[in-house]
Design a protein around this motif. Structure first.
Motif, PDB file in Angstrom:
ATOM      1  N   PRO A  44       0.809  -1.222   0.000  1.00  0.00           N
ATOM      2  CA  PRO A  44       0.000   0.000   0.000  1.00  0.00           C
ATOM      3  C   PRO A  44       0.843   1.273   0.000  1.00  0.00           C
ATOM      4  O   PRO A  44       0.385   2.320  -0.451  1.00  0.00           O
ATOM      5  N   GLN A  45       2.064   1.174   0.503  1.00  0.00           N
ATOM      6  CA  GLN A  45       2.937   2.348   0.546  1.00  0.00           C
ATOM      7  C   GLN A  45       3.514   2.686  -0.836  1.00  0.00           C
ATOM      8  O   GLN A  45       3.805   3.852  -1.118  1.00  0.00           O
ATOM      9  N   HIS A  46       3.676   1.688  -1.687  1.00  0.00           N
ATOM     10  CA  HIS A  46       4.316   1.901  -2.984  1.00  0.00           C
ATOM     11  C   HIS A  46       3.348   1.909  -4.161  1.00  0.00           C
ATOM     12  O   HIS A  46       3.568   2.623  -5.133  1.00  0.00           O
ATOM     13  N   ASN A  47       2.316   1.100  -4.098  1.00  0.00           N
ATOM     14  CA  ASN A  47       1.401   0.954  -5.223  1.00  0.00           C
ATOM     15  C   ASN A  47       0.224   1.918  -5.067  1.00  0.00           C
ATOM     16  O   ASN A  47      -0.616   1.745  -4.180  1.00  0.00           O
ATOM     17  N   PRO A  48       0.108   2.931  -5.948  1.00  0.00           N
ATOM     18  CA  PRO A  48      -0.965   3.915  -5.784  1.00  0.00           C
ATOM     19  C   PRO A  48      -2.361   3.355  -6.002  1.00  0.00           C
ATOM     20  O   PRO A  48      -3.344   3.993  -5.623  1.00  0.00           O
ATOM     21  N   PHE A  49      -2.464   2.152  -6.581  1.00  0.00           N
ATOM     22  CA  PHE A  49      -3.786   1.575  -6.809  1.00  0.00           C
ATOM     23  C   PHE A  49      -4.510   1.305  -5.489  1.00  0.00           C
ATOM     24  O   PHE A  49      -5.738   1.277  -5.441  1.00  0.00           O
ATOM     25  N   PHE A  50      -3.758   1.133  -4.403  1.00  0.00           N
ATOM     26  CA  PHE A  50      -4.383   0.915  -3.100  1.00  0.00           C
ATOM     27  C   PHE A  50      -5.203   2.131  -2.663  1.00  0.00           C
ATOM     28  O   PHE A  50      -6.075   2.006  -1.796  1.00  0.00           O
ATOM     29  N   ARG A  51      -4.922   3.309  -3.233  1.00  0.00           N
ATOM     30  CA  ARG A  51      -5.710   4.498  -2.912  1.00  0.00           C
ATOM     31  C   ARG A  51      -6.975   4.579  -3.765  1.00  0.00           C
ATOM     32  O   ARG A  51      -7.809   5.452  -3.542  1.00  0.00           O
ATOM     33  N   GLU A  52      -7.096   3.687  -4.733  1.00  0.00           N
ATOM     34  CA  GLU A  52      -8.244   3.702  -5.633  1.00  0.00           C
ATOM     35  C   GLU A  52      -9.183   2.521  -5.386  1.00  0.00           C
ATOM     36  O   GLU A  52     -10.231   2.422  -6.035  1.00  0.00           O
ATOM     37  N   ALA A  53      -8.825   1.637  -4.486  1.00  0.00           N
ATOM     38  CA  ALA A  53      -9.593   0.403  -4.317  1.00  0.00           C
ATOM     39  C   ALA A  53      -9.484  -0.092  -2.880  1.00  0.00           C
ATOM     40  O   ALA A  53      -8.556   0.263  -2.150  1.00  0.00           O
ATOM     41  N   GLN A  54     -10.461  -0.915  -2.480  1.00  0.00           N
ATOM     42  CA  GLN A  54     -10.371  -1.666  -1.226  1.00  0.00           C
ATOM     43  C   GLN A  54      -9.756  -3.023  -1.560  1.00  0.00           C
ATOM     44  O   GLN A  54     -10.259  -3.739  -2.421  1.00  0.00           O
ATOM     45  N   ILE A  55      -8.675  -3.375  -0.867  1.00  0.00           N
ATOM     46  CA  ILE A  55      -7.919  -4.581  -1.210  1.00  0.00           C
ATOM     47  C   ILE A  55      -7.614  -5.379   0.053  1.00  0.00           C
ATOM     48  O   ILE A  55      -7.268  -4.803   1.095  1.00  0.00           O
ATOM     49  N   GLU A  56      -7.738  -6.678  -0.069  1.00  0.00           N
ATOM     50  CA  GLU A  56      -7.338  -7.592   1.008  1.00  0.00           C
ATOM     51  C   GLU A  56      -6.698  -8.811   0.372  1.00  0.00           C
ATOM     52  O   GLU A  56      -6.973  -9.144  -0.783  1.00  0.00           O
ATOM     53  N   HIS A  57      -5.805  -9.466   1.130  1.00  0.00           N
ATOM     54  CA  HIS A  57      -5.154 -10.694   0.663  1.00  0.00           C
ATOM     55  C   HIS A  57      -5.363 -11.790   1.689  1.00  0.00           C
ATOM     56  O   HIS A  57      -5.301 -11.538   2.902  1.00  0.00           O
TER      57      HIS A  57
END
Length: 376
Positions: A44-57
């Motif tokens: 989440p710190q490097h990939n800006p897509f985390f600011r555009e989506a809700q993500i879980e692994h």
């Protein structure tokens, strides 16, 4: 017993990244990604897509604590705005050949989706449809994947079907060897098939590369605004994806086609970096850095990474010009050219591929599951 855990510690993240290395240890077709790249993509710190989506692994762990499966879940707001608010993507799907593991993973995914008011799973998309997409259904040419082509055992499709998924739609990739299109190159030149055309072609330049890439992003979003399954790419996410291959971009491989001075179409060809990754086995060390130029010279394939045209000029014969320019660029540089995925419902794209002499090489599927039709 299978336990499902969220990837919320450094140990779990390592297990998530390492799992395919173990599952594919004896598979010569699989091309290992760089572990360092995977850490950036999943961060989440490097990939800006985390600011555009809700993500879980999620990880599926056996009673010894060893990972037996993994999956991501993602709610992409821009996609849902365009195609309906019910969607949750799953991706980064890898699993051992045990139906209990697949069931446990998707039980967790379904609960996560329902808790957020969503009713349809779609994927694999890692994380969205403009990134690593789809499940390999047929390896028609028997080759390892090229850059931007995903890979998995063919039984993964059956594993998803047994978990209740249905095949939603299919993609294909195409490829051609140099000797197959050499004669076509001589017989088909854009200046012959389009006399007096108002189209002109320019390459990207070092000084204007940033603005050239922004033109491509805007054109991509325009070209696919009415297409199936494609959500617009944000500026930040596009830059993140391009930065990972920027070192290998040849400016002559970025073509912008203009009509009366306005950019209306584009393509981007990259060297097939999987030919380098297959040497590295997931690690890029100091000695590899010293050998990098030799690695680059050894790449014999190119990949059409991006291609598109503004809807206002589609059907104008532009496809012939694009095809000719692809051949003109690729012929002196590569022994082979492949495409990334092309939606089988998009005839203009695969007609263009065939016009360049390409044949279908692989077939991929995207799977869906309607949660309101499955038990809680």
């Amino acid at each position: 017993m299978i336990a499902i855990e969220k990837v919320d510690t450094a140990k779990r993240l390592k297990q998530f990244i390492d799992l395919p290395f173990r599952l594919y240890a004896d598979d010569p077709q699989w091309v290992a990604p760089l572990r360092s790249d995977m850490k950036r993509i999943l961060s989440p710190q490097h990939n800006p897509f985390f600011r555009e989506a809700q993500i879980e692994h999620f990880l599926a762990l056996d009673d010894q604590g060893q990972a037996q499966g993994r999956v991501s879940v993602c709610i992409h707001a821009a996609y849902n705005l365009r195609f309906g608010d019910e969607h949750v993507f799953f991706g980064f799907f890898e699993v051992a050949p045990d139906p209990a593991v697949t069931r446990a993973l998707f039980d967790a995914v379904s609960k996560w989706a329902r808790a957020r008011g969503k009713s349809r799973l779609l994927g694999p998309y890692s994380y969205t449809s403009t990134q690593d997409a789809a499940l390999l259904l047929e390896n028609i040419d028997g080759r390892p994947p090229t850059l931007l082509q995903t890979y998995n055992p063919l039984w993964y499709a059956d594993a998803l079907k047994q978990a209740g998924f249905h095949l939603a739609f299919t993609f294909s990739t195409y490829g051609v060897d140099v000797e197959q299109y050499h004669a076509r190159r001589k017989a088909s030149r854009s200046e012959k098939v389009m006399p007096g055309s108002r189209f002109s072609v320019r390459s990207a330049t070092r000084s204007d590369l940033r603005s050239n890439l922004e033109e491509i992003r805007c054109l991509f979003n325009s070209a696919f605004a009415e297409n199936y399954e494609v959500a617009p790419i944000s500026k930040a996410s596009f830059k993140f994806q391009i930065d990972s291959v920027k070192t290998f971009i040849d400016l002559e491989g970025i073509k912008l086609i203009e009509l009366d001075g306005r950019a209306v179409a584009f393509f981007l060809i990259l060297p097939d970096l999987n030919q380098i990754l297959s040497r590295l086995k997931g690690h890029f060390g100091l000695f590899d850095l010293l050998k990098l130029n030799r690695y680059k010279r050894g790449v014999t394939g190119g990949v059409i990474a991006l291609i598109g045209a503004d809807p206002s000029v589609q059907g104008s014969g532009l496809g012939r010009l694009i095809g000719d320019e692809i051949v003109r660029y690729a012929e002196p540089r590569f022994q082979r050219v492949d495409t990334m995925w092309i939606d089988d419902r998009n005839p203009s794209s695969y007609v263009l591929a065939r016009n360049v002499g390409m044949r279908r090489t692989k077939r991929y599927g995207v799977f869906g599951l309607n949660l309101d039709q499955t038990p809680v």
